[in-house]
Enzyme design. Structure first.
Site, PDB file in Angstrom:
ATOM      1  N   ARG A 237       0.997  -1.382  -0.108  1.00 17.79           N
ATOM      2  CA  ARG A 237       0.004   0.135  -0.027  1.00 17.79           C
ATOM      3  C   ARG A 237       0.979   1.141   0.059  1.00 17.79           C
ATOM      4  O   ARG A 237       2.004   1.156   0.793  1.00 17.79           O
ATOM      5  CB  ARG A 237      -0.900   0.001   1.428  1.00 17.79           C
ATOM      6  CG  ARG A 237      -1.918  -0.895   1.108  1.00 17.79           C
ATOM      7  CD  ARG A 237      -3.179  -0.275  -0.117  1.00 17.79           C
ATOM      8  NE  ARG A 237      -4.368  -1.123   0.246  1.00 17.79           N
ATOM      9  CZ  ARG A 237      -4.444  -2.589  -0.736  1.00 17.79           C
ATOM     10  NH1 ARG A 237      -3.584  -2.827  -1.318  1.00 17.79           N
ATOM     11  NH2 ARG A 237      -5.652  -3.172  -0.761  1.00 17.79           N
ATOM     12  N   GLU A 266      -3.856   7.593  -5.028  1.00 12.08           N
ATOM     13  CA  GLU A 266      -4.136   6.997  -6.229  1.00 12.08           C
ATOM     14  C   GLU A 266      -5.349   7.312  -6.694  1.00 12.08           C
ATOM     15  O   GLU A 266      -6.413   7.645  -5.851  1.00 12.08           O
ATOM     16  CB  GLU A 266      -4.192   5.476  -5.955  1.00 12.08           C
ATOM     17  CG  GLU A 266      -2.924   4.828  -5.559  1.00 12.08           C
ATOM     18  CD  GLU A 266      -2.983   3.608  -5.241  1.00 12.08           C
ATOM     19  OE1 GLU A 266      -4.101   2.784  -5.565  1.00 12.08           O
ATOM     20  OE2 GLU A 266      -2.015   2.788  -4.694  1.00 12.08           O
ATOM     21  N   HIS A 285      -1.653   0.031  -9.741  1.00  8.34           N
ATOM     22  CA  HIS A 285      -2.034  -0.594  -8.760  1.00  8.34           C
ATOM     23  C   HIS A 285      -2.891  -2.208  -9.510  1.00  8.34           C
ATOM     24  O   HIS A 285      -3.947  -2.117  -9.470  1.00  8.34           O
ATOM     25  CB  HIS A 285      -3.277  -0.068  -8.042  1.00  8.34           C
ATOM     26  CG  HIS A 285      -3.412  -0.648  -6.530  1.00  8.34           C
ATOM     27  ND1 HIS A 285      -3.723   0.011  -5.481  1.00  8.34           N
ATOM     28  CD2 HIS A 285      -3.499  -2.033  -6.167  1.00  8.34           C
ATOM     29  CE1 HIS A 285      -3.902  -0.858  -4.374  1.00  8.34           C
ATOM     30  NE2 HIS A 285      -3.541  -2.131  -5.119  1.00  8.34           N
TER      31      HIS A 285
HETATM   32  C1  DGY Z   1      -5.742  -6.047  -2.722  1.00  8.10           C
HETATM   33  O1  DGY Z   1      -6.538  -6.841  -3.163  1.00  8.10           O
HETATM   34  O2  DGY Z   1      -5.788  -5.365  -1.845  1.00  8.10           O
HETATM   35  C2  DGY Z   1      -4.869  -5.634  -3.909  1.00  8.10           C
HETATM   36  O3  DGY Z   1      -4.118  -4.337  -3.585  1.00  8.10           O
HETATM   37  C3  DGY Z   1      -5.322  -5.284  -5.209  1.00  8.10           C
HETATM   38  O4  DGY Z   1      -4.536  -5.563  -6.225  1.00  8.10           O
END
Ligand code: DGY
Length: 320
Positions: A237, A266, A285
């Site tokens: 993240r 983002e 992402h």
């Molecule tokens: C999630 O599922 O948390 C991922 O970051 C998606 O790509």
């Protein structure tokens, strides 16, 4: 009939299945997040919402959602949801663990390879018609095999990356909340303090979830501890990393490059300094973004909704 609101266009087959039992409404856009006011209104009217990681499910939303029984997030991460407030309001939160582990590990390892071997830069080079002759150091990158990979956040995805790294004869270090004896036995991964990992790794890979403890855990001090030749990868993240400090570390040559799937904010603005750096591989992402896995995630989120609204146990409930 119970009402279900789905915050983004997802596969018709999944929607059709939900429609057999529920009154379903979909924010019918593939690439535009549902506006906040619409989300608040729909959450207020609905018994279930199927959310994306770009939807903020916070106290404000939950306070008005008097019919809401379940929030099914189509992601393994759920930092966009105030799980504690949901629990207090008696609302179940679910996520999509396990089904995306290998796909996300593939992407994380692809970033290691792409950043080390300068793949996007080389692809641009040839497409731009810059290739006039072969030369010994043309677009020479760094080896991945036999190097040291430091994984911060050794959950299921971290362990799946370790499996891939073992296949590349990498030396694997990890730092996480609790030791993972399986990864130690199977892939020779060694548990290290964060400081030790940062100092010894050729590739530092962040996969830690975003929590109060991990927010900003990689900043100027941590970049300063890394090798000048280190490549930094974030596939967890964005806010786990102090992005300004990352930009400084890259600009000042404190580290050699970065591979990024996630960002502090983002979508990242196209003028962001990270995007103009040659030694940064940035993708939007897409960790779990294979068509196969995304379908399974959609289905799991819908199955969680079905279970809760039918009075059954959810398949993958999270707790705060
Ligand atoms: C999630 O599922 O948390 C991922 O970051 C998606 O790509």
């Amino acid at each position: 009939m119970s009402k279900v609101f789905v915050t983004r266009k997802i596969d018709d087959a999944v929607i059709d299945e939900l429609k057999k039992s529920f009154d379903v409404e979909v924010w019918d856009s593939e690439d535009e997040a549902v506006p906040r006011d619409v989300l608040l209104k729909k959450a207020k009217e609905s018994h279930a919402i199927l959310t994306m990681l770009s939807d903020q499910v916070d106290e404000e939303l939950l306070a008005h959602a008097s019919h809401l029984k379940v929030v099914a997030n189509m992601a393994v991460g759920y930092d966009n949801i105030d799980v504690h407030a949901a629990e207090k309001a008696g609302i179940i939160v679910t996520n999509t663990p396990d089904v995306l582990t290998d796909t996300t590990a593939d992407l994380a390892f692809a970033l290691v390879l792409a950043a080390a071997r300068r793949i996007p830069e080389a692809a641009d080079y040839i497409k731009n018609g810059d290739w006039t002759s072969w030369s010994p150091y043309l677009l020479a990158g760094r080896d991945v095999h036999h190097k040291t990979l430091g994984i911060i956040g050794m959950g299921k995805i971290g362990q799946a990356v370790a499996k891939r790294a073992a296949g590349f004869d990498m030396n694997i270090l990890y730092h996480t909340r609790s030791r993972k004896s399986e990864a130690e036995e199977q892939f020779g991964a060694q548990y290290k303090s964060l400081n030790d990992l940062l100092e010894k790794s050729d590739f530092v890979l962040v996969l830690a979830p975003l929590t109060n403890e991990t927010r900003g855990m990689i900043g100027a001090e941590q970049f300063g501890q890394m090798k000048e030749s280190a490549i930094f990868i974030n596939a967890g993240r964005g806010p786990v990393v102090d992005e300004e400090a990352l930009v400084d570390a890259l600009e000042n040559g404190e580290i050699a490059g970065a591979g990024l799937d996630v960002f502090e904010k983002e979508p990242i603005s196209k003028d962001h300094p990270l995007l103009s750096m040659k030694n940064v591989v940035a993708v939007p992402h897409i960790g779990s973004a294979s068509t196969e896995t995304r379908f399974i995630m959609m289905k799991l989120a819908a199955d969680n909704i079905k279970a809760v609204l039918n009075g059954e146990k959810p398949l993958t409930k999270v707790s705060g």
